[in-house]
Design a protein around this motif. Sequence first.
Motif, mmCIF file in Angstrom:
data_model
loop_
_atom_site.group_PDB
_atom_site.id
_atom_site.type_symbol
_atom_site.label_atom_id
_atom_site.label_comp_id
_atom_site.label_asym_id
_atom_site.label_seq_id
_atom_site.Cartn_x
_atom_site.Cartn_y
_atom_site.Cartn_z
ATOM 1 N N ASN A 1 -2.721 0.938 -4.270
ATOM 2 C CA ASN A 1 -2.623 -0.480 -3.912
ATOM 3 C C ASN A 1 -1.961 -1.211 -5.070
ATOM 4 O O ASN A 1 -2.320 -1.011 -6.230
ATOM 5 C CB ASN A 1 -4.009 -1.081 -3.659
ATOM 6 C CG ASN A 1 -3.958 -2.348 -2.813
ATOM 7 O OD1 ASN A 1 -4.242 -2.314 -1.617
ATOM 8 N ND2 ASN A 1 -3.596 -3.478 -3.412
ATOM 9 N N LEU B 1 0.854 -1.181 0.000
ATOM 10 C CA LEU B 1 0.000 0.000 0.000
ATOM 11 C C LEU B 1 0.893 1.234 0.000
ATOM 12 O O LEU B 1 1.798 1.354 0.831
ATOM 13 C CB LEU B 1 -0.905 0.001 1.230
ATOM 14 C CG LEU B 1 -1.924 1.138 1.352
ATOM 15 C CD1 LEU B 1 -2.950 1.067 0.225
ATOM 16 C CD2 LEU B 1 -2.628 1.069 2.707
ATOM 17 N N GLY C 1 -2.064 -3.868 2.618
ATOM 18 C CA GLY C 1 -3.119 -3.456 1.705
ATOM 19 C C GLY C 1 -4.044 -4.600 1.364
ATOM 20 O O GLY C 1 -4.216 -5.537 2.141
#
Length: 775
Positions: free
Chosen positions: A630, A535, A652
């Motif tokens: 992401n 992430l 993420g």
Amino acid sequence: MQKPRWKTVGGTLLRVAAVWAVSTLTMLALAGILPDFSLKSGDGDTATQIAITAASGAGAFGVLSALVWPLLVRALLLMPALVLGLLVFVLNGSMLLIALGVNPDGRGAAEPETAVVVAAVMSAASSATSTFLTVRDDGAYRRRLARLAVRRRRRLGEDGGSDEPPGTVFLQLDGVGHAVLREALRERENRPPVMPTVAGWLHSTHKVTPWRTDWSSQTGASQLGILHGSNEDVPAFRWYEKKTGEVMVSNRPTSAAVLQRRAAARARHDGLLTVDGASRGNLFTGGADQLALVLSVAARRGKHNRSRSGYFAYFADPANATRTAVSFLAEVVREICQSTRAKLRRETPRVKRGGLYPFIRAFATVVERDVVVTAVMGDILSGRTAIYADLVAYDEVAHHSGPRSRDARQVLARLDRSIALIAKVAEHAPRDYRIVLLSDHGQSPGETFAGAYGLRLEDLVRAGCGLPVSRRAGRTPSGAEAREAGRAALRRPEKPGADGDGWCGGREVPAGVVSADSADDTAVSDPIVLASGNLGLISFPDVPGRMSRERIDVRHPALLRTLADHPGVGFVLVRSEAHGAVVLGADGAEHRLDTGEVFGTSPLTVFGPGAESAVRRTAHFRNTPDIMVNSSYDPARGTVHAFEEQIGSHGGLGGEQGHPFLLWPAELTPPVAAGEELVGAERVHQVLRRWLEEADGPQVPEKEAAAAPVEVAAAEAPAAPEASAAQTPAAAEVPAGPRPTKASDAARTVQDSRWDGAPAAPFTVVSRVVPNKPR
């Protein structure tokens, strides 16, 4: 399976003989080295006579150490630690002189100051030998703790407190996903399971289920929600807060303390462990009074910091210190051998594992494990009601070796032995105990983003902004929890950045962060880029509040499309002034979360059910950055691309990182109704609270409503007016300082809120009395 008594007695006799032999050889060696230490008479003796003298002296010294030393220590416990530490050498030397004096042949003599040296060396040699021989013998721990339990029962009376309702031990296996656990519990090719203890439980007394994390699948968000009931406004492992101009890092003590205060204010209670609880090895206290290795209090100084007490209590025992030191060195050597083997075999994917990493790994897999496990066993024998402990060993190793690597499986096997040891100790506890195992997230494998595409996320962002990109590839350090825990244990000053310091443009920034070039104050600030597993978080520090999609396109027209169209990026989250939260994907795909409109194929489809709701919730956090990225996800292989130096990552969406497990005794009610899915750390908190209530256990006290609302701190203030109207209202900040007491807390009013802006109904603790069920 318990060993036959003759094997136990035989093993003990062999260890005693080995220790005696080493002590004898040590004494002979010292007699040959030190001029004031002799084992023969003035007329001279044969080698046999000298050996007999050494053996009898070593034996007498060992007997005195075993029988007299405990009595001396008990008598001197009230003395200051420094005085007692110095007196230890004098007492040891005195016992050696006595041992030499009781020799029937009258041989053996030493000057008092020499006797101190000889006694110290012999004690170290015998302790190291004994510990080395019992390093894998958990029975020694069990027998010692059983004796302590018997003594406690005698003090408590005949029943020993057995009429109390059962206590609960929550053991968090950090980073162990549900799928990895299932594989570790299966027999393969006629081989026993990697975790035989847990496998036995699942076949007899326990049940297991997966649960789904929030978008931020990492310990900070998950454990905050589990222990304190709220992980609102925690978008990632690290993020930049524009109001304060600071980078918040979940495993940094000062940041953890702030997150804990905010969660307590939102949830209106101090946490899961408020009444008679113990928190061991966690990022947060959970409201417990008994603390060891808890990062949120590690930055405190003085009497309010009890986090490091676990280290001192553990290493005060020389046997513990020696045992752990031997295992620590063995783990360092093991890591060096394993990393060298991976390099020689050209295993891929692979990350660098040199520098301090072997020592960080050894700290996580040996020191922290031993201290936490010993503290938990002490809590059990003390009869505490609720205990929550985090074992980070697997997570640390899986980051660098891979979630399903041989290295990681070996760590799981050792964790299973620790769980078995805790279960054995619970049999001698003054009350019954239920053991619940859970994890905070899983891990998804995959090559790093830099390894797969030759550039870091920071480089891609700078390219999209039309800024110069460094030709030399840099490293984004791993953000594993063990690094900061090790610094706290050594009392090292907290680093102001995220896992490392950097200097750019004359201003201090975290490692891996691109900062503004202060050489020209009129220039637009460069974006701040942070990584949290797979992430990425991008913020423009010169723009107050949340920067909209429209403003980003005006300033950097190519940035969003550069990110969304990159093959290593799965989707990009931004806020639009016209449409609210918007997810962008490759080839112009767009999913407007607030209106439900989808153009092309939704970029969230590949991430599975629940992805949309998880992203929508985070999209309306007050601390959500201007852009969230992401990485891409390959569902066929289950792989993602970490923006950090990790081949096993989490943080993420994508794969097993979002699917941890919950394993509970079958006597407890199921976590959710049949057909339902357990979603979110806050929901797990509710389940664990319910289980405590089912045992007639502690109720988490609700904070009473105040006459006036608490003043909102600057860091908690609402976003700038340009932020989305759907953004979550600010929650009140609890004043800094020592953690308040439970019953006499000053009343506070806190408006709880959800991602959609709708205020939640007032939270009320309902006390239920459920009859105890047979174990």
